[in-house]
Design an enzyme around this catalytic site. Sequence first.
Site, PDB file in Angstrom:
ATOM      1  N   HIS A  59     -42.695 -26.528  22.762  1.00  0.00           N
ATOM      2  CA  HIS A  59     -42.806 -26.882  21.343  1.00  0.00           C
ATOM      3  C   HIS A  59     -44.202 -26.517  20.813  1.00  0.00           C
ATOM      4  O   HIS A  59     -44.331 -25.803  19.813  1.00  0.00           O
ATOM      5  CB  HIS A  59     -42.531 -28.383  21.175  1.00  0.00           C
ATOM      6  CG  HIS A  59     -42.610 -28.866  19.763  1.00  0.00           C
ATOM      7  ND1 HIS A  59     -41.483 -29.138  19.014  1.00  0.00           N
ATOM      8  CD2 HIS A  59     -43.665 -29.127  18.953  1.00  0.00           C
ATOM      9  CE1 HIS A  59     -41.856 -29.537  17.815  1.00  0.00           C
ATOM     10  NE2 HIS A  59     -43.172 -29.543  17.751  1.00  0.00           N
ATOM     11  N   GLU A  60     -45.212 -27.000  21.499  1.00  0.00           N
ATOM     12  CA  GLU A  60     -46.580 -26.745  21.026  1.00  0.00           C
ATOM     13  C   GLU A  60     -46.930 -25.270  21.140  1.00  0.00           C
ATOM     14  O   GLU A  60     -47.695 -24.731  20.330  1.00  0.00           O
ATOM     15  CB  GLU A  60     -47.593 -27.612  21.798  1.00  0.00           C
ATOM     16  CG  GLU A  60     -47.401 -29.124  21.649  1.00  0.00           C
ATOM     17  CD  GLU A  60     -47.269 -29.593  20.211  1.00  0.00           C
ATOM     18  OE1 GLU A  60     -47.835 -28.949  19.312  1.00  0.00           O
ATOM     19  OE2 GLU A  60     -46.577 -30.599  19.974  1.00  0.00           O
ATOM     20  N   HIS A  63     -45.859 -23.593  18.001  1.00  0.00           N
ATOM     21  CA  HIS A  63     -46.867 -23.743  16.933  1.00  0.00           C
ATOM     22  C   HIS A  63     -48.020 -22.773  17.179  1.00  0.00           C
ATOM     23  O   HIS A  63     -48.543 -22.147  16.254  1.00  0.00           O
ATOM     24  CB  HIS A  63     -47.415 -25.175  16.912  1.00  0.00           C
ATOM     25  CG  HIS A  63     -46.494 -26.187  16.306  1.00  0.00           C
ATOM     26  ND1 HIS A  63     -45.910 -26.010  15.080  1.00  0.00           N
ATOM     27  CD2 HIS A  63     -46.068 -27.406  16.757  1.00  0.00           C
ATOM     28  CE1 HIS A  63     -45.161 -27.082  14.795  1.00  0.00           C
ATOM     29  NE2 HIS A  63     -45.236 -27.927  15.805  1.00  0.00           N
ATOM     30  N   GLU A  88     -41.870 -26.643  11.449  1.00  0.00           N
ATOM     31  CA  GLU A  88     -41.325 -26.962  12.776  1.00  0.00           C
ATOM     32  C   GLU A  88     -40.289 -25.947  13.276  1.00  0.00           C
ATOM     33  O   GLU A  88     -39.756 -26.110  14.367  1.00  0.00           O
ATOM     34  CB  GLU A  88     -40.717 -28.372  12.801  1.00  0.00           C
ATOM     35  CG  GLU A  88     -41.717 -29.506  12.568  1.00  0.00           C
ATOM     36  CD  GLU A  88     -42.817 -29.606  13.629  1.00  0.00           C
ATOM     37  OE1 GLU A  88     -42.581 -29.179  14.776  1.00  0.00           O
ATOM     38  OE2 GLU A  88     -43.912 -30.084  13.300  1.00  0.00           O
ATOM     39  N   TYR A 202     -37.286 -33.288   9.250  1.00  0.00           N
ATOM     40  CA  TYR A 202     -36.940 -33.377  10.677  1.00  0.00           C
ATOM     41  C   TYR A 202     -35.565 -32.753  10.932  1.00  0.00           C
ATOM     42  O   TYR A 202     -35.384 -31.919  11.815  1.00  0.00           O
ATOM     43  CB  TYR A 202     -36.901 -34.838  11.145  1.00  0.00           C
ATOM     44  CG  TYR A 202     -38.259 -35.462  11.350  1.00  0.00           C
ATOM     45  CD1 TYR A 202     -39.052 -35.106  12.427  1.00  0.00           C
ATOM     46  CD2 TYR A 202     -38.735 -36.432  10.478  1.00  0.00           C
ATOM     47  CE1 TYR A 202     -40.290 -35.686  12.631  1.00  0.00           C
ATOM     48  CE2 TYR A 202     -39.967 -37.024  10.670  1.00  0.00           C
ATOM     49  CZ  TYR A 202     -40.744 -36.646  11.751  1.00  0.00           C
ATOM     50  OH  TYR A 202     -41.970 -37.224  11.942  1.00  0.00           O
TER      51      TYR A 202
HETATM   52 ZN   LIG Z   1     -44.297 -29.818  16.005  1.00  0.00          ZN
END
Ligand SMILES: [Zn+2]
Length: 268
Positions: A59-60, A63, A88, A202
């Site tokens: 996930h990171e 980014h 996201e 979200y």
């Molecule tokens: Zn995130």
Amino acid sequence: DFFPRKGKRNGAWMTSFKSQYIENDKNERPHVSIVCNFTKPTNTKPSLLTFNEVTTLFHEFGHALHGMLANTHYRSLSGTSVYWDFVELPSQILENWCYEKEALEIFARHYETDEVIPLEYIEKIKKAANFQEGLQTLRQLSFGMLDMSWHGINPSDITDVKAHERTVFEKTDLYPDVSSSCMSTAFGHIFQGGYSAGYYSYKWAEVLDADAFEVFKEKGIFDRSTATSFKDHILSKGGTENPMILYKRFRGSEPKIDALLKRAGLVT
Ligand SMILES: [Zn+2]
């Protein structure tokens, strides 16, 4: 910066020390880092990540890719400087690789025997992730709609908080209302923390990441031309154009909810 230490904040995030931008014909490259609080190595064992920690790392890293592959003129529109409900997508889409055999074979090996993680474990993890997904989905939708409802009209016109909440929740009710409960007054996202009508992001990000990952599933999760297209149309563009225009250039159409419902096990 992977491991906890005294004084370090909990959680995981991507930090940008310097954004990418172009000045005097020079493309200044970004400096980004991933910060986590993973299981520490010991004297006898290396850092053995839980599955949750693996998805967090992916996930990171998503980014971080958004930051590292940025290629825009202005730093204010570079990398992760995009609309709230688009930020996201790069991170959540990367999590999908954690469930794919082809990806796991590269790194998910037993630290002593070098054996690749058995696929039945992954199937079990997928099934467990969908436990009570219908309830969870309705819950997220109800929060998104409640947040939106407070900002969609003049809140002074709402004279009864509980009655207002009831009309919003009716659409997503699965269980009878508990009369003594009131979500609006306990839900920080509505009025503080920067969400203010943005809680829906979200679920929206899940719609985007599931729909976008379909392309990789069709063409191959390591298909070079699909990856290049994702980089060229989304990761490198930052906030220079409306997210929907960028998305359609990659996907060929607007996102549909089908892929998300299927991944969540809500349709077959
Ligand atoms: Zn995130």
